[in-house]
Design a protein around this motif. Structure first.
Motif, PDB file in Angstrom:
ATOM      1  N   MET A 135     -18.230  24.354  -5.484  1.00 27.03           N
ATOM      2  CA  MET A 135     -16.405  24.398  -5.446  1.00 27.03           C
ATOM      3  C   MET A 135     -16.147  23.538  -3.956  1.00 27.03           C
ATOM      4  SD  MET A 135     -13.793  27.322  -4.953  1.00 27.03           S
ATOM      5  CE  MET A 135     -13.821  27.706  -6.794  1.00 27.03           C
ATOM      6  N   ILE A 136     -15.056  22.853  -4.316  1.00 22.00           N
ATOM      7  CA  ILE A 136     -14.692  22.128  -2.981  1.00 22.00           C
ATOM      8  C   ILE A 136     -14.181  23.326  -2.147  1.00 22.00           C
ATOM      9  CG2 ILE A 136     -12.871  20.517  -2.102  1.00 22.00           C
ATOM     10  CD1 ILE A 136     -13.016  19.395  -5.323  1.00 22.00           C
ATOM     11  N   THR A 137     -14.389  22.905  -0.602  1.00 17.82           N
ATOM     12  CA  THR A 137     -13.831  23.772   0.334  1.00 17.82           C
ATOM     13  C   THR A 137     -12.903  23.103   1.277  1.00 17.82           C
ATOM     14  OG1 THR A 137     -14.615  24.990   2.011  1.00 17.82           O
ATOM     15  CG2 THR A 137     -15.837  23.288   1.649  1.00 17.82           C
ATOM     16  N   PHE A 138     -11.980  23.808   1.890  1.00 15.27           N
ATOM     17  CA  PHE A 138     -11.036  23.129   2.866  1.00 15.27           C
ATOM     18  C   PHE A 138     -11.344  23.823   4.213  1.00 15.27           C
ATOM     19  CE2 PHE A 138      -9.092  22.114  -1.034  1.00 15.27           C
ATOM     20  CZ  PHE A 138      -8.240  20.873  -0.462  1.00 15.27           C
ATOM     21  N   GLU A 139     -12.542  24.280   4.391  1.00 11.98           N
ATOM     22  CA  GLU A 139     -13.012  24.971   5.488  1.00 11.98           C
ATOM     23  C   GLU A 139     -12.989  24.026   6.725  1.00 11.98           C
ATOM     24  OE1 GLU A 139     -16.466  27.439   4.869  1.00 11.98           O
ATOM     25  OE2 GLU A 139     -15.429  28.775   3.360  1.00 11.98           O
ATOM     26  N   ASN A 140     -13.447  22.776   6.478  1.00  7.80           N
ATOM     27  CA  ASN A 140     -13.643  21.755   7.614  1.00  7.80           C
ATOM     28  C   ASN A 140     -12.545  20.937   7.725  1.00  7.80           C
ATOM     29  OD1 ASN A 140     -16.429  22.879   8.068  1.00  7.80           O
ATOM     30  ND2 ASN A 140     -17.108  21.508   6.404  1.00  7.80           N
ATOM     31  N   PHE A 141     -11.265  21.289   7.078  1.00 11.03           N
ATOM     32  CA  PHE A 141     -10.190  20.609   7.100  1.00 11.03           C
ATOM     33  C   PHE A 141      -9.576  20.734   8.394  1.00 11.03           C
ATOM     34  CE2 PHE A 141      -5.609  20.367   6.616  1.00 11.03           C
ATOM     35  CZ  PHE A 141      -5.346  19.265   5.881  1.00 11.03           C
ATOM     36  N   HIS A 142      -9.158  19.408   9.095  1.00 13.74           N
ATOM     37  CA  HIS A 142      -8.461  19.194  10.284  1.00 13.74           C
ATOM     38  C   HIS A 142      -7.112  18.696  10.383  1.00 13.74           C
ATOM     39  CE1 HIS A 142     -12.272  20.570  12.401  1.00 13.74           C
ATOM     40  NE2 HIS A 142     -12.937  19.748  11.660  1.00 13.74           N
ATOM     41  N   SER A 143      -6.242  19.545  10.702  1.00 15.93           N
ATOM     42  CA  SER A 143      -4.930  18.874  10.756  1.00 15.93           C
ATOM     43  C   SER A 143      -4.680  17.998  11.622  1.00 15.93           C
ATOM     44  CB  SER A 143      -3.943  20.026  10.770  1.00 15.93           C
ATOM     45  OG  SER A 143      -2.455  19.817  10.535  1.00 15.93           O
ATOM     46  N   VAL A 144      -3.841  17.091  11.321  1.00 13.16           N
ATOM     47  CA  VAL A 144      -3.328  15.989  12.300  1.00 13.16           C
ATOM     48  C   VAL A 144      -1.839  16.078  12.442  1.00 13.16           C
ATOM     49  CG1 VAL A 144      -3.348  13.413  12.737  1.00 13.16           C
ATOM     50  CG2 VAL A 144      -5.104  14.380  11.547  1.00 13.16           C
ATOM     51  N   GLU A 145      -1.669  16.221  13.630  1.00 15.14           N
ATOM     52  CA  GLU A 145       0.115  16.349  13.880  1.00 15.14           C
ATOM     53  C   GLU A 145       0.827  15.087  13.443  1.00 15.14           C
ATOM     54  OE1 GLU A 145       2.930  17.402  17.643  1.00 15.14           O
ATOM     55  OE2 GLU A 145       0.706  18.041  17.718  1.00 15.14           O
ATOM     56  N   GLY A 146       1.932  15.325  12.861  1.00 15.20           N
ATOM     57  CA  GLY A 146       2.949  14.219  12.574  1.00 15.20           C
ATOM     58  C   GLY A 146       2.671  13.480  11.111  1.00 15.20           C
ATOM     59  N   VAL A 147       1.595  14.204  10.606  1.00 12.48           N
ATOM     60  CA  VAL A 147       1.365  13.607   9.157  1.00 12.48           C
ATOM     61  C   VAL A 147       1.593  15.016   8.121  1.00 12.48           C
ATOM     62  CG1 VAL A 147      -0.438  12.963   7.412  1.00 12.48           C
ATOM     63  CG2 VAL A 147      -0.450  12.268  10.047  1.00 12.48           C
ATOM     64  N   PRO A 148       2.151  14.793   7.257  1.00 15.41           N
ATOM     65  CA  PRO A 148       2.538  15.920   6.183  1.00 15.41           C
ATOM     66  C   PRO A 148       1.126  16.509   5.754  1.00 15.41           C
ATOM     67  CG  PRO A 148       3.991  14.363   5.893  1.00 15.41           C
ATOM     68  CD  PRO A 148       3.055  13.636   6.777  1.00 15.41           C
ATOM     69  N   ILE A 149       1.285  17.841   5.637  1.00 14.57           N
ATOM     70  CA  ILE A 149      -0.084  18.412   5.294  1.00 14.57           C
ATOM     71  C   ILE A 149      -0.367  18.362   4.069  1.00 14.57           C
ATOM     72  CG2 ILE A 149      -1.080  20.954   4.677  1.00 14.57           C
ATOM     73  CD1 ILE A 149      -0.897  20.401   7.577  1.00 14.57           C
ATOM     74  N   TYR A 150       0.421  18.050   3.028  1.00 14.26           N
ATOM     75  CA  TYR A 150       0.079  17.698   1.667  1.00 14.26           C
ATOM     76  C   TYR A 150      -0.686  16.442   1.544  1.00 14.26           C
ATOM     77  CZ  TYR A 150       3.829  14.548   0.505  1.00 14.26           C
ATOM     78  OH  TYR A 150       4.745  12.939   0.539  1.00 14.26           O
ATOM     79  N   LEU A 151      -0.046  15.414   2.470  1.00 15.10           N
ATOM     80  CA  LEU A 151      -0.867  14.290   2.485  1.00 15.10           C
ATOM     81  C   LEU A 151      -2.402  14.182   2.946  1.00 15.10           C
ATOM     82  CD1 LEU A 151       2.024  11.867   3.544  1.00 15.10           C
ATOM     83  CD2 LEU A 151       1.009  12.057   1.367  1.00 15.10           C
ATOM     84  N   GLN A 152      -2.524  15.076   3.952  1.00 12.37           N
ATOM     85  CA  GLN A 152      -3.809  15.292   4.733  1.00 12.37           C
ATOM     86  C   GLN A 152      -4.657  15.932   3.687  1.00 12.37           C
ATOM     87  OE1 GLN A 152      -3.718  16.661   8.781  1.00 12.37           O
ATOM     88  NE2 GLN A 152      -1.514  16.620   8.599  1.00 12.37           N
ATOM     89  N   MET A 153      -4.176  16.864   2.919  1.00 15.24           N
ATOM     90  CA  MET A 153      -4.996  17.537   1.714  1.00 15.24           C
ATOM     91  C   MET A 153      -5.482  16.414   0.924  1.00 15.24           C
ATOM     92  SD  MET A 153      -2.792  20.971   1.108  1.00 15.24           S
ATOM     93  CE  MET A 153      -3.816  21.432  -0.051  1.00 15.24           C
ATOM     94  N   ILE A 154      -4.830  15.626   0.486  1.00 18.18           N
ATOM     95  CA  ILE A 154      -4.991  14.667  -0.568  1.00 18.18           C
ATOM     96  C   ILE A 154      -6.014  13.748  -0.138  1.00 18.18           C
ATOM     97  CG2 ILE A 154      -4.133  12.291  -1.714  1.00 18.18           C
ATOM     98  CD1 ILE A 154      -1.392  14.027  -2.025  1.00 18.18           C
ATOM     99  N   ARG A 155      -5.873  13.259   1.307  1.00 23.79           N
ATOM    100  CA  ARG A 155      -6.965  12.372   2.064  1.00 23.79           C
ATOM    101  C   ARG A 155      -8.124  13.102   2.021  1.00 23.79           C
ATOM    102  NH1 ARG A 155      -6.493   7.953   5.370  1.00 23.79           N
ATOM    103  NH2 ARG A 155      -8.499   7.610   6.641  1.00 23.79           N
ATOM    104  N   HIS A 156      -8.214  14.458   2.361  1.00 20.56           N
ATOM    105  CA  HIS A 156      -9.180  15.318   2.628  1.00 20.56           C
ATOM    106  C   HIS A 156     -10.350  15.111   1.067  1.00 20.56           C
ATOM    107  CE1 HIS A 156     -11.869  18.514   3.738  1.00 20.56           C
ATOM    108  NE2 HIS A 156     -11.785  19.091   2.444  1.00 20.56           N
ATOM    109  N   VAL A 157      -9.506  15.336  -0.023  1.00 18.83           N
ATOM    110  CA  VAL A 157     -10.202  15.098  -1.174  1.00 18.83           C
ATOM    111  C   VAL A 157     -10.690  13.803  -1.556  1.00 18.83           C
ATOM    112  CG1 VAL A 157      -9.999  15.456  -3.775  1.00 18.83           C
ATOM    113  CG2 VAL A 157      -8.749  17.167  -2.301  1.00 18.83           C
TER     114      VAL A 157
END
Length: 128
Positions: free
Chosen positions: A1-23
């Motif tokens: 299963m894919i995990t978002f535990e190592n996801f690091h948010s970047v200020e100024g970029v919408p979270i949904y776009l960061q999630m897409i980039r993470h995948v």
């Protein structure tokens, strides 16, 4: 299963776009593969402490791009084939290089100086 535990948010970029980039980065790096399951929207929402609608927006866009498929009761799974993964890899690389080129120009580096710096850095990385 894919995990978002190592996801690091970047200020100024919408979270949904960061999630897409993470995948996409996971696909490009081979850490995520065709058939892998994504966590439920509720779990991702809780893990990242974001609104469930934000997660829904990211999943919907990934579906529209043909990278995931969601079925009620069956969850969401990656549906990216080798050609899609290669296209993602090129897209991400181009974006990174474009940002670097823009920064180099802002700093006044000429083309030859920038290319030489890139060669040195590439060689140093290979030696590690």
């Amino acid at each position: 299963m894919i995990t978002f535990e190592n996801f690091h948010s970047v200020e100024g970029v919408p979270i949904y776009l960061q999630m897409i980039r993470h995948v996409k980065e996971g696909l490009a790096a081979g850490q995520i593969a065709d058939g892998d399951e994504l966590p439920s929207r509720r779990i991702v929402s809780a893990t990242l402490a974001v609104n469930p609608n934000t997660v829904q927006k990211a999943y919907r866009q990934l579906e529209e791009e043909g990278l995931i498929q969601s079925r009620p009761g069956a969850g969401s799974h990656i549906t990216a084939g080798p050609a899609q993964v290669e296209e993602i890899r090129r897209e991400l690389f181009r974006r990174e290089v474009q940002e670097t080129v823009t920064a180099m120009k802002r700093m006044g580096l000429g083309r030859e100086e920038a290319v030489e710096l890139l060669r040195r850095l590439y060689d140093e990385e290979e030696e590690r």
